[in-house]
Write a protein that holds these residues in place. Structure first.
Motif, short mmCIF file in Angstrom:
data_model
loop_
_atom_site.label_atom_id
_atom_site.label_comp_id
_atom_site.label_asym_id
_atom_site.label_seq_id
_atom_site.Cartn_x
_atom_site.Cartn_y
_atom_site.Cartn_z
N PRO A 2 -37.20 -7.07 -5.84
CA PRO A 2 -35.73 -7.18 -5.81
C PRO A 2 -35.19 -7.96 -4.61
N TYR A 75 -27.53 -3.00 -8.32
CA TYR A 75 -28.01 -1.62 -8.48
C TYR A 75 -29.15 -1.56 -9.49
N ALA A 76 -28.97 -2.20 -10.64
CA ALA A 76 -30.01 -2.20 -11.68
C ALA A 76 -31.26 -2.93 -11.22
N PHE A 78 -32.63 -2.80 -8.39
CA PHE A 78 -33.46 -1.87 -7.61
C PHE A 78 -33.86 -0.62 -8.39
N ARG A 79 -33.09 -0.22 -9.39
CA ARG A 79 -33.33 1.06 -10.09
C ARG A 79 -34.03 0.92 -11.44
N TYR A 80 -33.84 -0.19 -12.11
CA TYR A 80 -34.42 -0.40 -13.44
C TYR A 80 -35.92 -0.59 -13.31
N GLY A 81 -36.69 0.04 -14.18
CA GLY A 81 -38.13 0.02 -14.03
C GLY A 81 -38.90 -0.88 -14.95
N HIS A 83 -38.58 -4.42 -15.47
CA HIS A 83 -38.22 -5.83 -15.28
C HIS A 83 -39.29 -6.76 -15.83
N SER A 91 -30.70 -11.68 -13.17
CA SER A 91 -30.09 -11.06 -11.98
C SER A 91 -29.77 -12.11 -10.92
#
Length: 159
Positions: A2, A75-76, A78-81, A83, A91
């Protein structure tokens, strides 16, 4: 990863702002520069609206919407798993292009647009291109890769 994507966003922002500075310095005095007659020209425009100049003079609405979207994407990021290339590229492009135009809106009160292709009615800029391509990449990710960690294999199997 990220943090690398955020650095790529910064590069997109820098490219967008440098291009706009060049447009203001070299294109604004003349207004129009034809590159390929009947196909591509650079036209200096101060866009106070959104795409196709809709919703003119709604500066704070666009600033708010852009901030919310960029914050959600970061936010997504860093949080979405799950990618994949398309979500990372989306992004970087959406955040970079969005913030590039956000800087214009905050500092100038308008977005500098300058690219005109004959087959498309709107005049746009590098940041707009990045947001558009990033949105297409995000749609590809959502449609083909979001629910399956082996998304590429899934797409290849359906062909």
């Amino acid at each position: 990863m990220p943090l690398i994507i955020l650095l790529l966003s910064v590069l997109v922002i820098a490219a967008d702002q440098v291009l706009k500075l060049l447009v203001i310095q070299y294109l604004k005095p003349d207004g129009v520069k034809t590159i390929f007659d009947g196909l591509l020209s650079f036209v200096y425009v101060e866009n106070r609206g959104a795409a196709f100049s809709i919703l003119q003079n709604q500066r704070w609405l666009f600033i708010g919407i852009t901030l919310v979207i960029c914050i959600l994407i970061i936010y997504a990021l860093f949080r979405y798993g799950n990618h994949e290339f398309f979500s990372y590229a989306a992004s970087a492009l959406i955040v970079g292009g969005g913030i590039g135009n956000l800087i214009d809106r905050i500092l100038k009160g308008f977005v500098v647009d300058y690219i005109h292709v004959s087959f498309f009615p709107a005049i746009f800029n590098f940041g707009d291109c990045c947001v558009t391509v990033g949105t297409v990449f995000l749609m590809i990710h959502v449609l083909f890769f979001a629910d399956d960690s082996h998304g590429a294999e899934k797409v290849l199997r359906t062909k």
